[in-house]
Write a protein that holds these residues in place. Structure first.
Motif, PDB file in Angstrom:
ATOM      1  N   GLY A 188      -1.563  12.012  12.268  1.00 51.25           N
ATOM      2  CA  GLY A 188      -1.917  13.423  12.254  1.00 51.25           C
ATOM      3  C   GLY A 188      -1.781  14.102  13.606  1.00 51.25           C
ATOM      4  N   ARG A 189      -1.638  13.307  14.660  1.00 50.08           N
ATOM      5  CA  ARG A 189      -1.486  13.872  16.009  1.00 50.08           C
ATOM      6  C   ARG A 189      -0.116  13.580  16.611  1.00 50.08           C
ATOM      7  N   PHE A 190       0.446  12.413  16.306  1.00 49.44           N
ATOM      8  CA  PHE A 190       1.737  12.013  16.854  1.00 49.44           C
ATOM      9  C   PHE A 190       2.799  12.086  15.755  1.00 49.44           C
ATOM     10  N   THR A 191       4.023  12.408  16.165  1.00 50.67           N
ATOM     11  CA  THR A 191       5.146  12.439  15.239  1.00 50.67           C
ATOM     12  C   THR A 191       6.335  11.740  15.883  1.00 50.67           C
ATOM     13  N   ILE A 192       6.896  10.770  15.172  1.00 51.00           N
ATOM     14  CA  ILE A 192       8.087  10.084  15.644  1.00 51.00           C
ATOM     15  C   ILE A 192       9.296  10.654  14.901  1.00 51.00           C
ATOM     16  N   SER A 193      10.388  10.849  15.623  1.00 48.36           N
ATOM     17  CA  SER A 193      11.607  11.379  15.018  1.00 48.36           C
ATOM     18  C   SER A 193      12.802  10.796  15.757  1.00 48.36           C
ATOM     19  N   ARG A 194      13.994  10.977  15.180  1.00 47.49           N
ATOM     20  CA  ARG A 194      15.174  10.426  15.833  1.00 47.49           C
ATOM     21  C   ARG A 194      16.379  11.328  15.667  1.00 47.49           C
ATOM     22  N   ASP A 195      17.284  11.235  16.620  1.00 50.42           N
ATOM     23  CA  ASP A 195      18.548  11.953  16.599  1.00 50.42           C
ATOM     24  C   ASP A 195      19.633  10.915  16.803  1.00 50.42           C
ATOM     25  N   ASN A 196      20.223  10.446  15.724  1.00 50.59           N
ATOM     26  CA  ASN A 196      21.196   9.363  15.825  1.00 50.59           C
ATOM     27  C   ASN A 196      22.486   9.791  16.520  1.00 50.59           C
ATOM     28  N   SER A 197      22.765  11.073  16.521  1.00 51.82           N
ATOM     29  CA  SER A 197      23.966  11.538  17.219  1.00 51.82           C
ATOM     30  C   SER A 197      23.829  11.315  18.725  1.00 51.82           C
ATOM     31  N   ARG A 198      22.595  11.213  19.197  1.00 51.89           N
ATOM     32  CA  ARG A 198      22.342  10.984  20.619  1.00 51.89           C
ATOM     33  C   ARG A 198      21.680   9.630  20.869  1.00 51.89           C
ATOM     34  N   ASN A 199      21.558   8.806  19.816  1.00 55.30           N
ATOM     35  CA  ASN A 199      20.886   7.501  19.931  1.00 55.30           C
ATOM     36  C   ASN A 199      19.519   7.636  20.594  1.00 55.30           C
ATOM     37  N   THR A 200      18.802   8.668  20.218  1.00 52.73           N
ATOM     38  CA  THR A 200      17.529   8.972  20.860  1.00 52.73           C
ATOM     39  C   THR A 200      16.406   9.066  19.835  1.00 52.73           C
ATOM     40  N   VAL A 201      15.244   8.567  20.225  1.00 51.97           N
ATOM     41  CA  VAL A 201      14.040   8.686  19.414  1.00 51.97           C
ATOM     42  C   VAL A 201      12.995   9.424  20.244  1.00 51.97           C
ATOM     43  N   HIS A 202      12.218  10.270  19.585  1.00 52.00           N
ATOM     44  CA  HIS A 202      11.191  11.034  20.282  1.00 52.00           C
ATOM     45  C   HIS A 202       9.820  10.704  19.714  1.00 52.00           C
ATOM     46  N   LEU A 203       8.812  10.829  20.557  1.00 49.95           N
ATOM     47  CA  LEU A 203       7.430  10.731  20.118  1.00 49.95           C
ATOM     48  C   LEU A 203       6.713  11.982  20.599  1.00 49.95           C
ATOM     49  N   GLN A 204       6.439  12.886  19.675  1.00 46.33           N
ATOM     50  CA  GLN A 204       5.706  14.101  19.996  1.00 46.33           C
ATOM     51  C   GLN A 204       4.224  13.801  19.877  1.00 46.33           C
ATOM     52  N   MET A 205       3.511  13.989  20.982  1.00 48.80           N
ATOM     53  CA  MET A 205       2.088  13.651  21.019  1.00 48.80           C
ATOM     54  C   MET A 205       1.287  14.921  21.238  1.00 48.80           C
ATOM     55  N   ASN A 206       0.484  15.284  20.263  1.00 51.18           N
ATOM     56  CA  ASN A 206      -0.347  16.479  20.329  1.00 51.18           C
ATOM     57  C   ASN A 206      -1.822  16.090  20.323  1.00 51.18           C
ATOM     58  N   SER A 207      -2.669  17.029  20.707  1.00 44.64           N
ATOM     59  CA  SER A 207      -4.125  16.809  20.715  1.00 44.64           C
ATOM     60  C   SER A 207      -4.480  15.503  21.421  1.00 44.64           C
ATOM     61  N   LEU A 208      -3.905  15.320  22.584  1.00 45.99           N
ATOM     62  CA  LEU A 208      -4.089  14.064  23.301  1.00 45.99           C
ATOM     63  C   LEU A 208      -5.541  13.864  23.726  1.00 45.99           C
ATOM     64  N   LYS A 209      -5.951  12.606  23.700  1.00 46.24           N
ATOM     65  CA  LYS A 209      -7.307  12.215  24.064  1.00 46.24           C
ATOM     66  C   LYS A 209      -7.247  11.243  25.244  1.00 46.24           C
ATOM     67  N   SER A 210      -8.352  11.095  25.928  1.00 42.14           N
ATOM     68  CA  SER A 210      -8.375  10.184  27.075  1.00 42.14           C
ATOM     69  C   SER A 210      -8.035   8.757  26.659  1.00 42.14           C
ATOM     70  N   GLN A 211      -8.395   8.392  25.426  1.00 40.72           N
ATOM     71  CA  GLN A 211      -8.100   7.038  24.949  1.00 40.72           C
ATOM     72  C   GLN A 211      -6.627   6.824  24.636  1.00 40.72           C
ATOM     73  N   ASP A 212      -5.818   7.869  24.735  1.00 39.31           N
ATOM     74  CA  ASP A 212      -4.365   7.716  24.580  1.00 39.31           C
ATOM     75  C   ASP A 212      -3.704   7.294  25.890  1.00 39.31           C
ATOM     76  N   THR A 213      -4.473   7.274  26.974  1.00 37.78           N
ATOM     77  CA  THR A 213      -3.935   6.859  28.264  1.00 37.78           C
ATOM     78  C   THR A 213      -3.455   5.423  28.205  1.00 37.78           C
ATOM     79  N   ALA A 214      -2.192   5.220  28.559  1.00 31.60           N
ATOM     80  CA  ALA A 214      -1.586   3.890  28.480  1.00 31.60           C
ATOM     81  C   ALA A 214      -0.154   3.971  28.996  1.00 31.60           C
ATOM     82  N   VAL A 215       0.447   2.810  29.161  1.00 33.59           N
ATOM     83  CA  VAL A 215       1.891   2.748  29.346  1.00 33.59           C
ATOM     84  C   VAL A 215       2.507   2.671  27.953  1.00 33.59           C
TER      85      VAL A 215
END
Length: 124
Positions: free
Chosen positions: A66-93
């Motif tokens: 409900g907060r993160f969305t994964i998507s991909r663009d195969n024409s660019r061999n790229t994947v994205h992770l859209q992260m919304n409503s971030l919380k302190s517990q999302d802190t990480a590598v």
């Protein structure tokens, strides 16, 4: 040789947004399922989100649903992770992973190629 490179990490305030990107090069990279994992200090690496080769199937950890969305663009061999409503517990590598299969998985042992990681820090 397959290379996985993440970008887009940084420092953001709680409630803010970030967009991570993952570029994969080499071989038939557009056919690979991809995933994002993360590792916070003192904790084990955990699954975040995964997407199959066509983008028609996605999986999310309960903690980001409900907060993160994964998507991909195969024409660019790229994947994205859209992260919304971030919380302190999302802190990480955050690590991008790719596997030489079209189906997405949620277990890190199913992935063959990994990036170096990008730091995401959420300040409260």
């Amino acid at each position: 040789q397959v290379q996985v490179v993440e970008s887009g990490g940084g420092l953001v305030q709680a409630g803010g947004s970030l967009r991570l990107s993952c570029a994969v090069s080499g071989r038939t990279a557009s056919n690979y399922a991809r995933a994002w994992f993360r590792q916070a200090p003192g904790k084990e690496r955990e699954f975040v989100a995964a997407i199959n080769w066509s983008g028609t199937t996605t999986y999310y950890a309960d903690s980001v649903k409900g907060r993160f969305t994964i998507s991909r663009d195969n024409s660019r061999n790229t994947v994205h992770l859209q992260m919304n409503s971030l919380k302190s517990q999302d802190t990480a590598v955050y690590y991008c992973a790719a596997r030489d299969r079209i189906a997405a998985k949620t277990d890190s042992t199913d992935y063959d190629y990994w990036g170096q990681g990008t730091q995401v820090t959420v300040s409260s």
